[in-house]
Motif scaffolding. Sequence first.
Motif, short mmCIF file in Angstrom:
data_model
loop_
_atom_site.label_atom_id
_atom_site.label_comp_id
_atom_site.label_asym_id
_atom_site.label_seq_id
_atom_site.Cartn_x
_atom_site.Cartn_y
_atom_site.Cartn_z
N VAL A 207 -2.18 1.49 -3.67
CA VAL A 207 -2.58 1.95 -2.34
C VAL A 207 -4.10 1.90 -2.16
O VAL A 207 -4.74 2.89 -1.83
CB VAL A 207 -2.04 3.37 -2.02
CG1 VAL A 207 -2.02 3.59 -0.50
CG2 VAL A 207 -0.65 3.58 -2.57
N LEU A 209 -7.28 1.43 -0.10
CA LEU A 209 -7.37 1.75 1.33
C LEU A 209 -7.56 0.48 2.16
O LEU A 209 -6.97 0.34 3.23
CB LEU A 209 -8.50 2.75 1.59
CG LEU A 209 -8.60 3.27 3.02
CD1 LEU A 209 -7.27 3.79 3.55
CD2 LEU A 209 -9.66 4.35 3.12
N GLU A 210 -8.37 -0.46 1.66
CA GLU A 210 -8.36 -1.77 2.31
C GLU A 210 -7.23 -2.56 1.67
O GLU A 210 -7.23 -2.78 0.46
CB GLU A 210 -9.67 -2.54 2.10
CG GLU A 210 -9.64 -3.86 2.87
CD GLU A 210 -10.76 -4.85 2.49
OE1 GLU A 210 -11.12 -5.65 3.36
OE2 GLU A 210 -11.26 -4.82 1.37
N PRO A 211 -6.30 -3.01 2.48
CA PRO A 211 -5.21 -3.79 1.89
C PRO A 211 -5.74 -5.10 1.33
O PRO A 211 -6.89 -5.47 1.54
CB PRO A 211 -4.28 -4.06 3.08
CG PRO A 211 -4.69 -3.11 4.15
CD PRO A 211 -6.14 -2.83 3.92
N ASP A 292 -0.62 -5.80 6.01
CA ASP A 292 -0.61 -4.49 6.66
C ASP A 292 -0.04 -3.48 5.68
O ASP A 292 0.33 -3.83 4.55
CB ASP A 292 0.11 -4.53 8.02
CG ASP A 292 1.61 -4.74 7.92
OD1 ASP A 292 2.21 -4.40 6.87
OD2 ASP A 292 2.20 -5.24 8.90
N ARG A 293 -0.04 -2.22 6.07
CA ARG A 293 0.29 -1.18 5.10
C ARG A 293 1.73 -1.31 4.59
O ARG A 293 2.01 -1.08 3.41
CB ARG A 293 0.03 0.20 5.71
CG ARG A 293 0.20 1.37 4.75
CD ARG A 293 -0.59 1.22 3.45
NE ARG A 293 -2.02 1.09 3.64
CZ ARG A 293 -2.87 0.72 2.67
NH1 ARG A 293 -2.44 0.47 1.44
NH2 ARG A 293 -4.16 0.60 2.92
N VAL A 294 2.63 -1.68 5.46
CA VAL A 294 4.03 -1.83 5.03
C VAL A 294 4.14 -2.99 4.05
O VAL A 294 4.80 -2.89 3.00
CB VAL A 294 4.95 -2.02 6.25
CG1 VAL A 294 6.37 -2.35 5.81
CG2 VAL A 294 4.95 -0.76 7.12
N ASN A 718 5.67 3.32 3.64
CA ASN A 718 4.63 3.64 4.62
C ASN A 718 3.85 4.84 4.11
O ASN A 718 4.30 5.54 3.19
CB ASN A 718 5.25 3.93 6.00
CG ASN A 718 6.12 5.16 5.96
OD1 ASN A 718 5.63 6.28 5.87
ND2 ASN A 718 7.44 4.97 5.99
N LEU A 719 2.71 5.07 4.71
CA LEU A 719 1.81 6.09 4.17
C LEU A 719 2.22 7.52 4.57
O LEU A 719 1.65 8.48 4.08
CB LEU A 719 0.38 5.79 4.63
CG LEU A 719 -0.77 6.12 3.69
CD1 LEU A 719 -0.48 5.75 2.25
CD2 LEU A 719 -2.03 5.44 4.16
#
Lengths: 796, 294, 161
Positions: A207, A209-211, A292-294, A718-719
């Motif tokens: 995780v 923070l910048e993917p 993206d986060r997902v 997801n976060l």
Amino acid sequence: MSSIRNPETLSALDRPNSYIGKTVPRPNLDRLLQGRASYVSDMELPRMAHVAFLRSPHAHAKIVSIDAAAAKLMPGVIAVVTGGELAAVITPWVGVLSHLKGLKSAPQSAIAIDRVCWQGEAVAAIVAISRAAAEDAAEQVAVKYEELEAVADMRTALDPATPVIHSSLGDNLAFERVHDAGAVDQAFAASDAVVEAEFVFGRHTGVTLEPRAVVADWNAAEARLTIYQGTQAPHMVQNIAALHLGLREQQVRVVCKDVGGSFGIKVHIYADEMATYALSKLLRRPIKFVADRVESFNTDIHARDHCCKGKIGVKRDGTILAFEIDDLTGIGPYSMYPRTSAIEANQVVNLVGGPYTSKNYRARARVVFQNKNVMCQYRAVGHPIACSVTEGLVDLAAMKIGMDPVEIRRRNLIADDAYPCASPSGLRFEQLSHQASLTKIVEMMDYQALRADQAALRKRGIHRGIGIASFIEVTNPSAAFYGVGGAKISSQDGVAVRLDAQGSVICQTSITEQGQGSEALTAQIVGSVLGVSMDRVRVILGDTDMTPYGGGTWASRGAGIGGEAALQATKVLRKNILDVAAVILQSTPAELDIVDNAVINVSDGAFRIELNELARIVYFRPDTLPPGIQPELMATKHFVPREYPFAFTNGVQAAWVEVDTDTGFVKLLKHWVVEDCGTIINPQLVDEQIRGGVVQGLGAALFEKCIYDERGQLTNANLADYLVPMSGEMPDIDVGHVVSPTKESELGAKGAGEAGTAGAAAAVTNAVNDALKPFATIITEIPLTPQVILTALGRI
Amino acid sequence: MKASAFAYARATSLANALELLATHGDKAKVLSGGQSLIPAMNLRLVSPELIVDIGDLGELRGIAVKGETLVIGALTRHADLLKSSHIVKCAPLLAAAVAHVAHPAIRNRGTIGGSLAQADPASELPACMLALGATIVVRGKGGERRIAAEEFFTGIYETKLGPQDLLVAIEVPVASPGSAHFFQEFARRHGDYAIVGLAAQVMRQGDRFADLRLGFFAVGDTPVLAKAAAAMLTGAAITPELLAEASAALASELNPHEDQQATPAMRRHLARVLLARCLATLLNRPDLQTGAGV
Amino acid sequence: MTTPVSISLTVNGERVEAHVLPRLNLADFLREHLKLTGTHVGCEHGVCGACTVRVGGEIVRSCLMLAVQVNGAAIETIEGLSDSGEIADLQAAFRDRNALQCGFCTPGMLMAAQDLLRENGKPTREEIREHLSGNYCRCTGYHAIIDAVENAALARTEPQA
């Protein structure tokens, strides 16, 4: 303990105005603080297009057909590319290394061609003028799948009834290692108590923070690919991109600007990043991919997910006689490239029992394939598993014989004067300080007072616990880590340093910066060794066109290896400068020194000439120098550890927690760490590496878990549902040090990046079990969720 | 992760908003604070054709006391609730609850109307509405409707609001002198949705409860007013035995779900813990703390 | 109606007129249209806090607002707060305490910290932890950040000798 060697020669440690051992702010902080950094996700290039990947919704399925006709007609769409189409420009890979005997894996493509093997594997790339347009079109790509049975549970992956994921491999066993040292059976037989437990570790992920982000720019007119990527290992990326795109290495430039967190997540070669390079080549224009986060949850490497049976034998006097483990881990459908996914299990075998004198050790580790996201090396590879198993067993043994957890460690940790020595798994230790570290942490936390508090509070129904965890940490890896197995991953690093015409110092290093402070520590070393102020030193890193060849920043190697290269290069530059100065000043180099940006007399410290004046003469008025003098104000040196495969460090952590036995909630009250990374270049940077690492370990201990269902679907991608540690629940962390420099380098620095993560979960688990002592229950599973604790307490 | 395309209309008046909703029905979504809707849209979990932004409707904003009723406009933000002296005085339970809603940046945008219309069974404010005996004021095609909070929440993310309705205000009886409240939730991290929570509003009479309204949340499809347990505890001398009986009754009033945080059994257990803590706190009876058979 | 909407606002004190698609969120508007890349995008669903900016003086998640919603509003980003000097002391405290590593959370973290210090000049460590609890940092473990905010608060309340 931190004695200075080579007193007759220059030592970076004792020069006047040395920055070594001092807390100085990192030179690159202001741009990060003012929002003026350059992350890859910020980058834009002319004609740049964006790619979104259509990803498999199934954990395991045959791709029957892909119909992209409708998607290609969507507004803003430039191309829709399938795996088969992309294969024209990029070859597949297999993530194996020869020194991991028996490790096998199957060829992996940048985009799946006939079959998808995990939920999230890319099946098509949609390139469009914006990410939003690409996502719109992705919804219009019609893929027909034929679902296959998914191998989800690693415990049944090897059962005969379980389908084999890659039939060409014969079974789902990727790797197995067995180790047997000493006389384990006799040792257990001779033990007064033998304790066994099964330790379960949740699968979790980095995780950042910048993917993950990449901009690939194939310039057909130059026949050159420039890859802007947040990577920890630019030269590795260069090598691999060239290899699979059919280019020569000099046709690939990798540029790594600011990176929004890495932790091992960004040291691997990901299929979607390879696809992005290939798409740029195919479409002859810059292509940007930002996960993206997902997508990050579904495709960033996962880690841990071990199930490890452990056994310890102990005498009544506390002497530990033997350790035995049987570890099982599931790594997804492919071994990652090029570092492989067998390293973590291999590390577990290496590290269990490592701090202790016991010589009897038997281990088996099995690594199995499954239809889940890929697993690979994440911060403190294998350490938290090995530490939790070892320290959990030691506490269980102590409990069984009624001995204090500190006392059993004191009796079994390797004595500080016993080095050099080796562990039963064959690791060679140069100099560790387990006993001094334990003594120090006991003082820092005021152990006896805490025990008294604990007893007093227990009478009021408040259940607090103390957990201790000693650990060893692998840093400064030599070629033994990857190179010997055939991976083109450099274990050496290079530094070029020069004095420019205006007296400023430019330093190019092959280590990279992701926030650890690589730039700062390099500038500190260069400034100290040369005798110039840090503000004169400009450090350039993260560009294969601009820096010497080297490994980069991972496995806690930047300070120890890159730092030593900087020290040695700067020594040469300093000598070269003094040679010229001696000529100019009609003196001898031995009579001169450089202090505060100027050449001075060694004898009386008298000022002789400013460095910028010296540089002016060298660069602009060489005609004034005596005949034949050719000054060389640039020096390059490389360094790689040769004596020890790894520079082991050690330390100990302690946790003070409160368990609400009605709710199962754990409150982290305080955390302590003592660690020994050898020479400390910048105390603040080391402490913050430790603290950050601890909290990643605390995340694993209490919160983080990739939750898969029985069909191999990741259900919390997801976060909001995957719980990372936030400020509200984290404790203050006190950090102390013992200093045992490595003699392998003049600098004496070892790494510090893994230490925090290595022992945090073990300390917390031991503390929770200590708190729950009156309830006669033992928990050996993380994350320690309220559900797990209430279940263990029999409350639900 | 980009939202699907949609059309956008900024409502100029309440009438205009209702007109837009009447025209577009369930193809439209009302944008209030957007703190639940926009993440869902970014994740493409919902893809409305039209967004009706009611952010400019000043008449839906504000907190006022009208006689014995506290009237809260639907667009009143969590941050406003937290800072309002009316709320502290007339419905302190709300102030206590709002502090647990997410984080400051979210509370600066999220609205009470949005939260109630979203009807997440794990969120704090719907349960507070039950405990406070609030009335939800709704405008729709047929004019204004006033719906008791107990009737309003009908399922997971489901309420009595139709696609053409707009939640315009909330009416809360002003807390009477002698009333007291209790709010606690168990959330994994600060600001997270609760695993289980309790919003309670009570009237004490000596060492007993004259009235007890227990609004539990994250215990089923909707927030639950635990009437059976409350009835047993109202007017009676509270003993550990009675608490145990009430706890048992409570457990059967709840129909919690299994999710990644907790099994139904764990949720029932935690609800019982909350009940015990609520009584222990409100009656200053530490002996009740662990007396719920937990 | 999925056509662009015209908006007019101020960003860091500068007047901005733009035509934006309704689906464009404020974070992407700032980053992609105005090139204010100091506002970071970490999750796009309102959890990580990296995209925190000020709208009308109050902090919000810019990934959870549409650009069309800020018509008429005054937006402030990390670039604005840096250039005006408003948070120079807070930034110095972060620098001195090494309260950042990769820096990706830092703009959002500074926004949230400044928001706290404006309403509470003397926050306790618990209050700082609470106010920043919606801002994710993977690097520091938070301790240094809490220290830095505490130090900045102390420096603000103790006038220079």
